[in-house]
Enzyme design. Structure first.
Site, PDB file in Angstrom:
ATOM      1  N   LEU A  69      -6.263   3.835 -29.968  1.00  0.00           N
ATOM      2  CA  LEU A  69      -5.185   4.790 -29.682  1.00  0.00           C
ATOM      3  C   LEU A  69      -4.885   5.530 -30.972  1.00  0.00           C
ATOM      4  O   LEU A  69      -4.964   4.945 -32.060  1.00  0.00           O
ATOM      5  CB  LEU A  69      -3.912   4.051 -29.240  1.00  0.00           C
ATOM      6  CG  LEU A  69      -3.801   3.511 -27.816  1.00  0.00           C
ATOM      7  CD1 LEU A  69      -2.425   2.879 -27.625  1.00  0.00           C
ATOM      8  CD2 LEU A  69      -4.024   4.589 -26.780  1.00  0.00           C
ATOM      9  N   ASP A  70      -4.506   6.795 -30.869  1.00  0.00           N
ATOM     10  CA  ASP A  70      -4.115   7.547 -32.063  1.00  0.00           C
ATOM     11  C   ASP A  70      -2.953   6.843 -32.761  1.00  0.00           C
ATOM     12  O   ASP A  70      -2.106   6.223 -32.111  1.00  0.00           O
ATOM     13  CB  ASP A  70      -3.664   8.969 -31.680  1.00  0.00           C
ATOM     14  CG  ASP A  70      -4.781   9.781 -31.041  1.00  0.00           C
ATOM     15  OD1 ASP A  70      -5.955   9.409 -31.202  1.00  0.00           O
ATOM     16  OD2 ASP A  70      -4.458  10.777 -30.368  1.00  0.00           O
ATOM     17  N   ARG A  71      -2.892   6.988 -34.056  1.00  0.00           N
ATOM     18  CA  ARG A  71      -1.865   6.290 -34.844  1.00  0.00           C
ATOM     19  C   ARG A  71      -0.431   6.557 -34.352  1.00  0.00           C
ATOM     20  O   ARG A  71       0.367   5.617 -34.237  1.00  0.00           O
ATOM     21  CB  ARG A  71      -2.010   6.659 -36.323  1.00  0.00           C
ATOM     22  CG  ARG A  71      -1.081   5.882 -37.217  1.00  0.00           C
ATOM     23  CD  ARG A  71      -1.448   5.946 -38.675  1.00  0.00           C
ATOM     24  NE  ARG A  71      -0.707   4.904 -39.386  1.00  0.00           N
ATOM     25  CZ  ARG A  71      -1.010   4.480 -40.600  1.00  0.00           C
ATOM     26  NH1 ARG A  71      -2.030   4.964 -41.249  1.00  0.00           N
ATOM     27  NH2 ARG A  71      -0.289   3.528 -41.178  1.00  0.00           N
ATOM     28  N   THR A  73       0.635   7.214 -31.447  1.00  0.00           N
ATOM     29  CA  THR A  73       0.778   6.853 -30.036  1.00  0.00           C
ATOM     30  C   THR A  73       1.073   5.362 -29.909  1.00  0.00           C
ATOM     31  O   THR A  73       0.621   4.565 -30.726  1.00  0.00           O
ATOM     32  CB  THR A  73      -0.535   7.193 -29.295  1.00  0.00           C
ATOM     33  OG1 THR A  73      -0.822   8.568 -29.479  1.00  0.00           O
ATOM     34  CG2 THR A  73      -0.435   6.908 -27.814  1.00  0.00           C
ATOM     35  N   ARG A 172      -3.134  15.130 -25.685  1.00  0.00           N
ATOM     36  CA  ARG A 172      -2.328  15.971 -26.580  1.00  0.00           C
ATOM     37  C   ARG A 172      -2.771  17.433 -26.499  1.00  0.00           C
ATOM     38  O   ARG A 172      -1.952  18.348 -26.387  1.00  0.00           O
ATOM     39  CB  ARG A 172      -2.446  15.448 -28.019  1.00  0.00           C
ATOM     40  CG  ARG A 172      -1.915  14.034 -28.173  1.00  0.00           C
ATOM     41  CD  ARG A 172      -2.340  13.386 -29.479  1.00  0.00           C
ATOM     42  NE  ARG A 172      -1.729  14.044 -30.643  1.00  0.00           N
ATOM     43  CZ  ARG A 172      -1.944  13.659 -31.901  1.00  0.00           C
ATOM     44  NH1 ARG A 172      -2.755  12.635 -32.160  1.00  0.00           N
ATOM     45  NH2 ARG A 172      -1.371  14.295 -32.900  1.00  0.00           N
TER      46      ARG A 172
END
Length: 233
Positions: A69-71, A73, A172
Site C-alpha cells: 500500500l502507498d505510504r 494510505t 488516486r
C-alpha cells in the site's frame, strides 16, 4: 470464518487475522510496507518482530510480502508466514482472484453515483506519479475500477472503490481524473495536505480463498481514528 484479533502494544500493530500460513494487519497511514531509501523501519520488520516475540522464535522469522500500500494510505496488508503459501498468494493477486475494496474520502461529488472507470495509466518514475489518460498512449497500462457513492458527509463524499486492476497510484490518479481528488492528496490535486501527511484512502476489505486451507477469507479493517473517518462509519 474464524479469526483472531490481536494487538501488539509495543509496535501498535493491529492484527486482523492470523493462522499458520498468513497474517493480515491494518496498516497505519505513514507506515511503509517494505524498506526504502528513507531507512524507516518497514511494516514487514514490525510484523517479523511481533511473530518472533509471540512464538518465542529463535533465529530469523520468515515473512513474504504479497502486496503493498502507498505510504500515506491505511488499511489491509496481507503477509505470508510460509514459503508454501507465498507463491500461491502471489498467483491469487496476479490473476485478480483476490477482491480488494477501498474507501476514499473526496472533496467533490462524483459525476455519477456509481460508475466504472477505464483509463490508460502512464507512470512517471521521476515524479513517482501516474497519469490517467482517456485514450491509450505509449507505455501505458489499462486501469479499471468501479466506484459507488456510499455517503455524503458535511463537506466531503465517501466513495467505495473496487479495483479490477492494480496499477501504480491507480485509485488516486483515476479519481483525480474525474475531478475527485482524495482528501490530503496534494500529488493528485487536493488543495492541502493532512497534518499527519496521510491521505483519506483506506484498504477496507479483502476477500480471497485461503492458499492452503481453501476456505474463504473475508477481512474488514476499521479506518484510522479521526473525526472524518469516524463520520464515515
Amino acid at each position: 470464518m474464524a479469526s483472531e484479533k490481536t494487538h501488539s502494544n509495543k509496535d501498535n500493530l493491529e492484527v486482523l487475522y492470523e493462522d499458520n500460513h498468513i497474517i493480515i494487519v491494518n496498516k497505519r497511514p505513514g507506515d511503509i510496507v517494505q524498506g526504502d531509501k528513507t531507512g524507516d523501519k518497514p511494516l514487514s520488520e514490525v510484523v517479523k518482530s511481533f511473530l518472533k516475540e509471540k512464538y518465542n522464535k529463535p533465529g530469523n522469522v520468515y515473512l513474504g510480502v504479497v502486496h503493498r500500500l502507498d505510504r500515506p494510505t491505511s488499511g489491509i496488508v496481507l503477509f505470508s508466514k510460509t514459503s508454501k503459501a507465498l507463491p500461491r498468494l502471489n498467483k491469487l493477486f496476479q490473476y485478480k482472484d483476490a477482491q480488494k475494496t477501498y474507501w476514499a474520502v473526496v472533496k467533490n461529488p462524483p459525476p455519477k453515483e456509481h460508475d466504472r472507470l477505464t483509463h490508460f495509466m502512464k507512470r512517471n518514475p521521476k515524479q513517482n506519479k501516474s497519469y490517467a489518460n482517456i485514450k491509450e498512449v505509449a507505455d501505458s497500462k489499462k486501469a479499471i475500477l468501479e466506484y459507488r457513492l456510499l455517503k455524503k458527509l458535511d463537506n466531503y463524499y465517501l466513495l467505495e472503490v473496487d479495483l479490477e486492476t492494480g496499477r501504480h497510484h491507480q485509485i488516486r490518479s483515476q479519481l483525480s481524473a474525474i475531478g475527485c481528488p482524495i482528501k490530503g492528496d496534494l500529488k493528485y490535486g487536493f488543495d492541502r495536505s493532512n497534518k499527519d501527511a496521510s491521505i483519506h484512502l483506506h484498504a477496507r476489505e479483502l476477500k480471497f480463498e485461503h492458499p492452503v486451507k481453501k476456505i474463504p477469507i473475508h477481512v474488514t479493517a476499521p479506518p484510522p481514528k479521526d473525526p472524518l473517518w469516524d463520520a464515515c462509519l
